[in-house]
Design a protein around this motif. Structure first.
Motif, PDB file in Angstrom:
ATOM      1  N   PHE A 117       0.834  -1.055  -0.123  1.00  0.00           N
ATOM      2  CA  PHE A 117       0.069   0.160   0.104  1.00  0.00           C
ATOM      3  C   PHE A 117       0.783   1.368  -0.059  1.00  0.00           C
ATOM      4  O   PHE A 117       2.140   1.133   0.245  1.00  0.00           O
ATOM      5  N   ASP A 118       0.270   2.408  -0.361  1.00  0.00           N
ATOM      6  CA  ASP A 118       0.930   3.779  -0.402  1.00  0.00           C
ATOM      7  C   ASP A 118       0.057   4.462   0.633  1.00  0.00           C
ATOM      8  O   ASP A 118      -1.110   4.281   0.984  1.00  0.00           O
ATOM      9  N   ILE A 119       0.739   5.571   1.383  1.00  0.00           N
ATOM     10  CA  ILE A 119       0.172   6.419   2.268  1.00  0.00           C
ATOM     11  C   ILE A 119       0.271   7.908   1.820  1.00  0.00           C
ATOM     12  O   ILE A 119       1.703   8.030   1.368  1.00  0.00           O
ATOM     13  N   PHE A 120      -0.574   8.707   1.800  1.00  0.00           N
ATOM     14  CA  PHE A 120      -0.459  10.101   1.665  1.00  0.00           C
ATOM     15  C   PHE A 120      -0.905  10.669   2.901  1.00  0.00           C
ATOM     16  O   PHE A 120      -2.087  10.485   3.379  1.00  0.00           O
ATOM     17  N   GLY A 121      -0.250  11.631   3.456  1.00  0.00           N
ATOM     18  CA  GLY A 121      -0.961  12.382   4.683  1.00  0.00           C
ATOM     19  C   GLY A 121      -0.199  11.775   6.118  1.00  0.00           C
ATOM     20  O   GLY A 121      -0.603  10.803   6.477  1.00  0.00           O
ATOM     21  N   THR A 122       0.759  12.403   6.456  1.00  0.00           N
ATOM     22  CA  THR A 122       1.427  11.997   7.820  1.00  0.00           C
ATOM     23  C   THR A 122       1.655  13.293   8.680  1.00  0.00           C
ATOM     24  O   THR A 122       1.341  14.450   8.175  1.00  0.00           O
ATOM     25  N   LEU A 123       2.194  13.087   9.693  1.00  0.00           N
ATOM     26  CA  LEU A 123       2.606  14.268  10.598  1.00  0.00           C
ATOM     27  C   LEU A 123       3.583  15.221   9.803  1.00  0.00           C
ATOM     28  O   LEU A 123       3.624  16.548  10.018  1.00  0.00           O
ATOM     29  N   GLU A 124       4.693  14.545   9.187  1.00  0.00           N
ATOM     30  CA  GLU A 124       5.790  15.196   8.667  1.00  0.00           C
ATOM     31  C   GLU A 124       5.122  15.884   7.193  1.00  0.00           C
ATOM     32  O   GLU A 124       5.632  16.896   6.979  1.00  0.00           O
ATOM     33  N   ASN A 125       4.346  15.215   6.503  1.00  0.00           N
ATOM     34  CA  ASN A 125       3.859  15.680   5.268  1.00  0.00           C
ATOM     35  C   ASN A 125       2.309  15.420   5.301  1.00  0.00           C
ATOM     36  O   ASN A 125       1.631  14.502   4.628  1.00  0.00           O
ATOM     37  N   PRO A 126       1.713  16.527   6.094  1.00  0.00           N
ATOM     38  CA  PRO A 126       0.021  16.306   5.923  1.00  0.00           C
ATOM     39  C   PRO A 126      -0.644  16.876   4.609  1.00  0.00           C
ATOM     40  O   PRO A 126       0.019  17.541   3.856  1.00  0.00           O
ATOM     41  N   VAL A 127      -1.858  16.200   4.703  1.00  0.00           N
ATOM     42  CA  VAL A 127      -2.628  16.427   3.599  1.00  0.00           C
ATOM     43  C   VAL A 127      -3.981  17.333   4.289  1.00  0.00           C
ATOM     44  O   VAL A 127      -4.342  16.549   5.157  1.00  0.00           O
ATOM     45  N   HIS A 128      -3.903  18.407   3.883  1.00  0.00           N
ATOM     46  CA  HIS A 128      -4.917  19.217   4.386  1.00  0.00           C
ATOM     47  C   HIS A 128      -5.597  19.786   3.345  1.00  0.00           C
ATOM     48  O   HIS A 128      -5.554  19.750   2.278  1.00  0.00           O
ATOM     49  N   ALA A 129      -6.523  21.036   3.708  1.00  0.00           N
ATOM     50  CA  ALA A 129      -7.274  21.863   2.851  1.00  0.00           C
ATOM     51  C   ALA A 129      -6.343  22.770   1.744  1.00  0.00           C
ATOM     52  O   ALA A 129      -6.974  22.624   0.681  1.00  0.00           O
ATOM     53  N   MET A 130      -5.296  23.005   2.182  1.00  0.00           N
ATOM     54  CA  MET A 130      -4.484  23.722   1.189  1.00  0.00           C
ATOM     55  C   MET A 130      -3.844  22.975   0.178  1.00  0.00           C
ATOM     56  O   MET A 130      -3.190  23.618  -0.954  1.00  0.00           O
ATOM     57  N   ASN A 131      -3.465  21.764   0.387  1.00  0.00           N
ATOM     58  CA  ASN A 131      -2.982  20.793  -0.585  1.00  0.00           C
ATOM     59  C   ASN A 131      -3.804  19.494  -1.266  1.00  0.00           C
ATOM     60  O   ASN A 131      -3.430  18.979  -1.565  1.00  0.00           O
ATOM     61  N   LEU A 132      -4.744  19.393  -0.752  1.00  0.00           N
ATOM     62  CA  LEU A 132      -5.692  18.168  -0.833  1.00  0.00           C
ATOM     63  C   LEU A 132      -6.074  18.125  -2.404  1.00  0.00           C
ATOM     64  O   LEU A 132      -5.868  16.988  -3.037  1.00  0.00           O
ATOM     65  N   ALA A 133      -6.338  19.260  -3.119  1.00  0.00           N
ATOM     66  CA  ALA A 133      -6.661  18.934  -4.668  1.00  0.00           C
ATOM     67  C   ALA A 133      -5.444  18.689  -5.219  1.00  0.00           C
ATOM     68  O   ALA A 133      -5.315  17.784  -6.098  1.00  0.00           O
ATOM     69  N   ASP A 134      -4.394  19.185  -4.961  1.00  0.00           N
ATOM     70  CA  ASP A 134      -3.076  18.909  -5.540  1.00  0.00           C
ATOM     71  C   ASP A 134      -2.663  17.355  -5.338  1.00  0.00           C
ATOM     72  O   ASP A 134      -2.079  16.764  -5.925  1.00  0.00           O
ATOM     73  N   THR A 135      -2.801  16.929  -4.031  1.00  0.00           N
ATOM     74  CA  THR A 135      -2.409  15.578  -3.821  1.00  0.00           C
ATOM     75  C   THR A 135      -3.176  14.691  -4.352  1.00  0.00           C
ATOM     76  O   THR A 135      -2.823  13.663  -5.005  1.00  0.00           O
ATOM     77  N   MET A 136      -4.673  14.845  -4.694  1.00  0.00           N
ATOM     78  CA  MET A 136      -5.512  13.900  -5.369  1.00  0.00           C
ATOM     79  C   MET A 136      -4.957  13.841  -6.911  1.00  0.00           C
ATOM     80  O   MET A 136      -5.247  12.862  -7.610  1.00  0.00           O
ATOM     81  N   ASP A 137      -4.737  15.072  -7.298  1.00  0.00           N
ATOM     82  CA  ASP A 137      -4.066  15.180  -8.655  1.00  0.00           C
ATOM     83  C   ASP A 137      -3.091  14.293  -8.725  1.00  0.00           C
ATOM     84  O   ASP A 137      -2.764  13.466  -9.674  1.00  0.00           O
ATOM     85  N   LYS A 138      -1.837  14.262  -7.882  1.00  0.00           N
ATOM     86  CA  LYS A 138      -0.691  13.751  -7.950  1.00  0.00           C
ATOM     87  C   LYS A 138      -0.889  12.213  -7.759  1.00  0.00           C
ATOM     88  O   LYS A 138      -0.360  11.487  -8.479  1.00  0.00           O
ATOM     89  N   LEU A 139      -1.885  11.915  -7.001  1.00  0.00           N
ATOM     90  CA  LEU A 139      -2.176  10.424  -6.756  1.00  0.00           C
ATOM     91  C   LEU A 139      -2.686   9.681  -8.083  1.00  0.00           C
ATOM     92  O   LEU A 139      -2.459   8.667  -8.720  1.00  0.00           O
ATOM     93  N   GLN A 140      -3.568  10.681  -8.751  1.00  0.00           N
ATOM     94  CA  GLN A 140      -3.975  10.035  -9.954  1.00  0.00           C
ATOM     95  C   GLN A 140      -3.218   9.782 -11.130  1.00  0.00           C
ATOM     96  O   GLN A 140      -3.167   9.193 -12.012  1.00  0.00           O
ATOM     97  N   MET A 141      -1.886  10.737 -11.158  1.00  0.00           N
ATOM     98  CA  MET A 141      -0.715  10.580 -11.904  1.00  0.00           C
ATOM     99  C   MET A 141       0.103   9.580 -11.609  1.00  0.00           C
ATOM    100  O   MET A 141       0.537   8.877 -12.649  1.00  0.00           O
ATOM    101  N   LEU A 142       0.246   9.225 -10.437  1.00  0.00           N
ATOM    102  CA  LEU A 142       1.154   8.229  -9.960  1.00  0.00           C
ATOM    103  C   LEU A 142       0.632   6.656 -10.036  1.00  0.00           C
ATOM    104  O   LEU A 142       1.284   5.742 -10.455  1.00  0.00           O
TER     105      LEU A 142
END
Length: 192
Positions: free
Chosen positions: A69-94
């Motif tokens: 499995f893969d994880i997005f969103g940790t204490l070191e690299n959180p996924v939050h309101a400011m980067n959620l859309a970018d994270t979801m775009d990155k996930l779909q590209m990967l």
């Protein structure tokens, strides 16, 4: 109605909670074709105790790094309101057609505080504090950390860390067990 379409609702202090959640996750993962990558997106921030459920879960799950499995969103690299859309775009590209599990804190009734819910479909991050964010997940994991209402953000700020830590531990253990239970799932052809 299949087991995966029925929501699962357990309290973090239930002695059978880990196995109940793990069995629910295993039922989802066992049906996945081998080519679908399991990706856990843990949403929230450590700047707010109640909202740290997601990043704490991601960090705890990350201790058991695995090729399963893969994880997005940790204490070191959180996924939050400011980067959620970018994270979801990155996930779909990967990943090609990943199976996404959205994990987030939520607010609810006083009698439900400490409950973890797992169900079909995406979660709606930020809904408890009136934010419009993209939906996340093929399935969702929501932890009720405090009372909802007009003062949602204040409720998140005043949430006990012990509760959030306990719930994060439960979710991460259950996900790991569920993933490992299904690790040998059969290779199935993709359905067009």
């Amino acid at each position: 109605m299949s087991i995966t379409s029925m929501p699962c609702y357990v309290f973090h202090n239930d002695s059978a909670a880990t196995m109940r959640l793990a069995n629910k996750f295993g039922a989802y993962f066992g049906k996945l074709p081998r080519h679908r990558r399991i990706v856990v997106v843990c949403i929230g921030t450590d700047r707010c105790t109640g909202d740290s459920l997601g990043p704490l879960t991601g960090t705890m799950l990350g201790k058991y790094r695995s090729s399963e499995f893969d994880i997005f969103g940790t204490l070191e690299n959180p996924v939050h309101a400011m980067n959620l859309a970018d994270t979801m775009d990155k996930l779909q590209m990967l990943f090609d057609d990943p199976f996404v599990i959205g994990v987030d804190a939520c607010l609810g009734q006083a009698s439900s505080i400490g409950a973890v819910m797992v169900g079909d479909g995406p979660l709606r991050p930020g809904a408890g504090v009136n934010k419009q964010l993209p939906p996340v997940g093929d399935i969702h994991v929501s932890g009720i950390v405090n009372i909802g209402g007009l003062l949602g953000y204040q409720a998140l700020q005043s949430t006990r860390l012990h509760l959030v830590m306990s719930m994060s531990g439960l979710i991460s253990r259950s996900l790991l067990i569920g993933i490992r239970m299904s690790a040998n799932r059969a290779i199935r052809p993709a359905v067009p």
